[in-house]
Design a protein around this motif. Structure first.
Motif, short mmCIF file in Angstrom:
data_model
loop_
_atom_site.label_atom_id
_atom_site.label_comp_id
_atom_site.label_asym_id
_atom_site.label_seq_id
_atom_site.Cartn_x
_atom_site.Cartn_y
_atom_site.Cartn_z
N VAL A 195 41.33 43.09 28.86
CA VAL A 195 42.58 42.46 28.42
C VAL A 195 42.92 41.24 29.27
O VAL A 195 43.27 40.17 28.75
CB VAL A 195 43.73 43.49 28.48
CG1 VAL A 195 45.07 42.81 28.17
CG2 VAL A 195 43.48 44.63 27.52
N LEU A 196 42.77 41.37 30.59
CA LEU A 196 43.17 40.29 31.49
C LEU A 196 42.24 39.09 31.38
O LEU A 196 42.69 37.94 31.39
CB LEU A 196 43.21 40.81 32.92
CG LEU A 196 44.30 41.85 33.19
CD1 LEU A 196 44.06 42.56 34.52
CD2 LEU A 196 45.68 41.19 33.18
N GLN A 197 40.93 39.35 31.29
CA GLN A 197 39.98 38.23 31.18
C GLN A 197 40.19 37.48 29.87
O GLN A 197 40.15 36.25 29.84
CB GLN A 197 38.55 38.76 31.27
CG GLN A 197 37.52 37.70 31.63
CD GLN A 197 37.57 37.32 33.11
OE1 GLN A 197 37.88 38.14 33.96
NE2 GLN A 197 37.26 36.07 33.40
N LEU A 198 40.45 38.20 28.79
CA LEU A 198 40.78 37.55 27.52
C LEU A 198 42.07 36.76 27.65
O LEU A 198 42.20 35.64 27.14
CB LEU A 198 40.91 38.59 26.41
CG LEU A 198 41.31 38.06 25.03
CD1 LEU A 198 40.27 37.07 24.52
CD2 LEU A 198 41.49 39.22 24.04
N THR B 72 46.63 39.65 38.67
CA THR B 72 46.44 41.02 38.21
C THR B 72 44.97 41.33 38.01
O THR B 72 44.49 42.43 38.32
CB THR B 72 47.22 41.24 36.90
OG1 THR B 72 48.58 40.82 37.07
CG2 THR B 72 47.22 42.71 36.51
N GLN B 73 44.22 40.36 37.48
CA GLN B 73 42.78 40.54 37.31
C GLN B 73 42.11 40.75 38.66
O GLN B 73 41.15 41.52 38.80
CB GLN B 73 42.18 39.32 36.60
CG GLN B 73 40.74 39.49 36.14
CD GLN B 73 39.75 38.80 37.07
OE1 GLN B 73 40.04 38.58 38.24
NE2 GLN B 73 38.58 38.49 36.56
N THR C 200 35.43 30.30 31.88
CA THR C 200 36.18 31.54 32.10
C THR C 200 35.72 32.63 31.14
O THR C 200 35.71 33.82 31.50
CB THR C 200 37.69 31.28 31.93
OG1 THR C 200 38.09 30.22 32.81
CG2 THR C 200 38.50 32.52 32.26
N ALA C 201 35.33 32.25 29.93
CA ALA C 201 34.88 33.22 28.94
C ALA C 201 33.58 33.90 29.36
O ALA C 201 33.27 34.99 28.86
CB ALA C 201 34.69 32.54 27.59
N GLN D 143 37.99 33.95 37.81
CA GLN D 143 39.44 34.06 38.02
C GLN D 143 39.97 32.89 38.84
O GLN D 143 41.15 32.53 38.74
CB GLN D 143 39.78 35.38 38.71
CG GLN D 143 39.58 35.39 40.21
CD GLN D 143 39.95 36.72 40.84
OE1 GLN D 143 39.95 37.74 40.20
NE2 GLN D 143 40.24 36.70 42.11
N TYR D 144 39.10 32.27 39.65
CA TYR D 144 39.55 31.15 40.49
C TYR D 144 39.38 29.80 39.80
O TYR D 144 39.86 28.79 40.32
CB TYR D 144 38.78 31.14 41.82
CG TYR D 144 39.28 32.17 42.80
CD1 TYR D 144 40.52 32.03 43.43
CD2 TYR D 144 38.51 33.30 43.11
CE1 TYR D 144 40.97 32.97 44.32
CE2 TYR D 144 38.97 34.25 44.00
CZ TYR D 144 40.19 34.08 44.61
OH TYR D 144 40.64 35.03 45.49
#
Length: 425
Positions: free
Chosen positions: A85-88, A123-124, A183-184, A23-24
């Motif tokens: 959802v957020l990670q995608l 949000t993640q 990130t994936a 996320q960072y």
């Protein structure tokens, strides 16, 4: 059986590590890497300052944190359904930057995508914190929060450092693809993660929002949030705000300042975060709080030559590394106690609102430090910062002696009503 528990705990910490680092990554790229790329492309400093405004999304994430606590999928995992959802979304937002290979000439859509990424990332973070509250036992919270703080520096190091190197050598598209691929990894981890089913009842939306205030009703929470946290963050933040202008005044180039403050001193901060997390499990919150406070006071005093215009490269890097390491140790303690006050039924809301107040204090600290320095000089502000941090440590020790053993979030649940079916995010 003990071996199975150890493997389970390691798996949980590994999941949290992947979530926090990924996320960072984009945050580091936006705040450090993209800023450098845009400046290299001729973007004005005034425009770059406006770009930093998108970072204000992060401290206000508590406004929608109750929604994540309220809604979620029973079958896919309450918070896992959000994380998927957020990670995608984080990956897709980064891929959306691919067409803009000349970002300085296409600033509008680039900034819009950056703002979307920050919103998704914030949000993640709420969902990841809620998962941490649910998964980590009290003895493991120090380690978990040490990982969280260290992960923020590692993400910034990779996103703001490594990706810029790739951009410089190979161009925009390879840099963005690397960022999206890293990130994936978090998306793969979330897909394989199996969240324990919620056994607590789910509150109505209006009641979930009441948790924003009811968190402060726990024993000692107001003292911790409105006395200890401001003293530590304002003291440490005001001192750190002096570093960049002092380095400029000492004759350092902007390139050297960026490398040292954005990359080099992140390494001791990462190590300090991990060591502080382990130390909390062994020496307790009070012991690590004192160690961090003493180390920060020593490092701040050691900064006085820099603040007086004397900044040799080796000595300055060593001092700034020690300062950042000590700052990180204190940060881990503050996050750990915030998690102590986070209730399983409203973990995302509680941890977010408590941590967001600290972020606000950090933003305020920079303004206070620089404004005060203009009136009384750098050294006087540094001394005042030491006094503030010392006051925060003393207040924190008093808090832990009085309330440390009484923090029982399970005993002070957020207002709830019986769960009515499954609500999918």
């Amino acid at each position: 059986m003990e071996h199975v528990r150890d493997r389970s705990a390691s798996g949980r910490l590994g999941t949290l590590t992947a979530l926090y680092v990924t996320q960072y990554l984009g945050i580091g790229f936006i705040t450090v890497g993209l800023t450098a790329i845009l400046r290299d492309g001729g973007t004005s400093l005034e425009t770059l300052a406006l770009l930093n405004i998108v970072g204000l999304i992060w401290p206000i994430k508590f406004l929608w944190a109750p929604i994540l606590d309220r809604y979620g999928s029973r079958h896919r995992g309450h918070y896992r359904s959000w994380l998927l959802v957020l990670q995608l979304g984080l990956v897709l937002a980064l891929l959306a930057l691919l067409p803009f290979s000349r970002p300085a000439e296409q600033l509008g859509p680039v900034v819009a995508i950056a703002a979307l990424y920050v919103l998704l990332s914030a949000t993640q973070d709420v969902a990841a914190d809620a998962v941490a509250v649910r998964l980590l036992a009290e003895r493991a919270r120090g380690t978990g929060n040490g990982i969280q703080v260290a992960a923020s520096y590692l993400g910034n190091l990779l996103g703001g450092g490594a990706c810029v190197v790739v951009y410089d050598r190979f161009g925009w598209v390879p840099a963005i693809l690397l960022l999206a691929a890293l990130t994936a990894v978090g998306l793969v981890v979330v897909w394989r993660f199996r969240e324990p089913p919620r056994v607590d009842r789910v509150a109505r939306t209006s009641e979930a929002y009441r948790a924003l205030l009811s968190a402060f009703g726990q024993p000692g929470c107001r003292w911790w949030t409105f006395v200890v946290v401001p003293l530590v963050y304002v003291g440490a933040g005001a001192a750190y705000a002096l570093v960049t202008p002092a380095l400029v005044d000492a004759g350092w180039t902007l390139e050297r300042i960026g490398v040292v403050t954005g990359v080099v001193i992140s390494v001791p901060a990462i190590l300090a975060g991990l060591l502080a997390g382990t130390g909390i499990g062994r020496f307790g919150r009070s012991g690590v709080l004192v160690a961090g406070g003493v180390a920060l006071a020593v490092a701040t005093v050691a900064m006085l030559p820099l603040l007086n215009g004397h900044a040799p490269l080796g000595g300055t890097v060593a001092v700034l590394g020690c300062f950042m390491a000590a700052y990180t140790v204190l940060n881990v303690v503050l996050y750990t106690v915030n998690m102590d006050y986070s209730r399983p039924g409203s973990g995302g809301t509680d941890f977010t609102v408590l941590s967001s107040f600290g972020l606000v204090c950090s933003f305020v600290a920079a303004s206070i430090g620089l404004a005060a320095a203009a009136q009384v000089g750098y050294p006087a502000v540094a001394v005042a910062s030491v006094v503030l941090v010392a006051g925060g440590v003393v207040a924190g020790l008093r808090h832990q002696r009085r309330y440390g053993g009484r923090i029982r979030p399970d005993d002070v649940p957020a207002p709830t009503v019986p769960e009515r079916g499954t609500v999918v995010a």
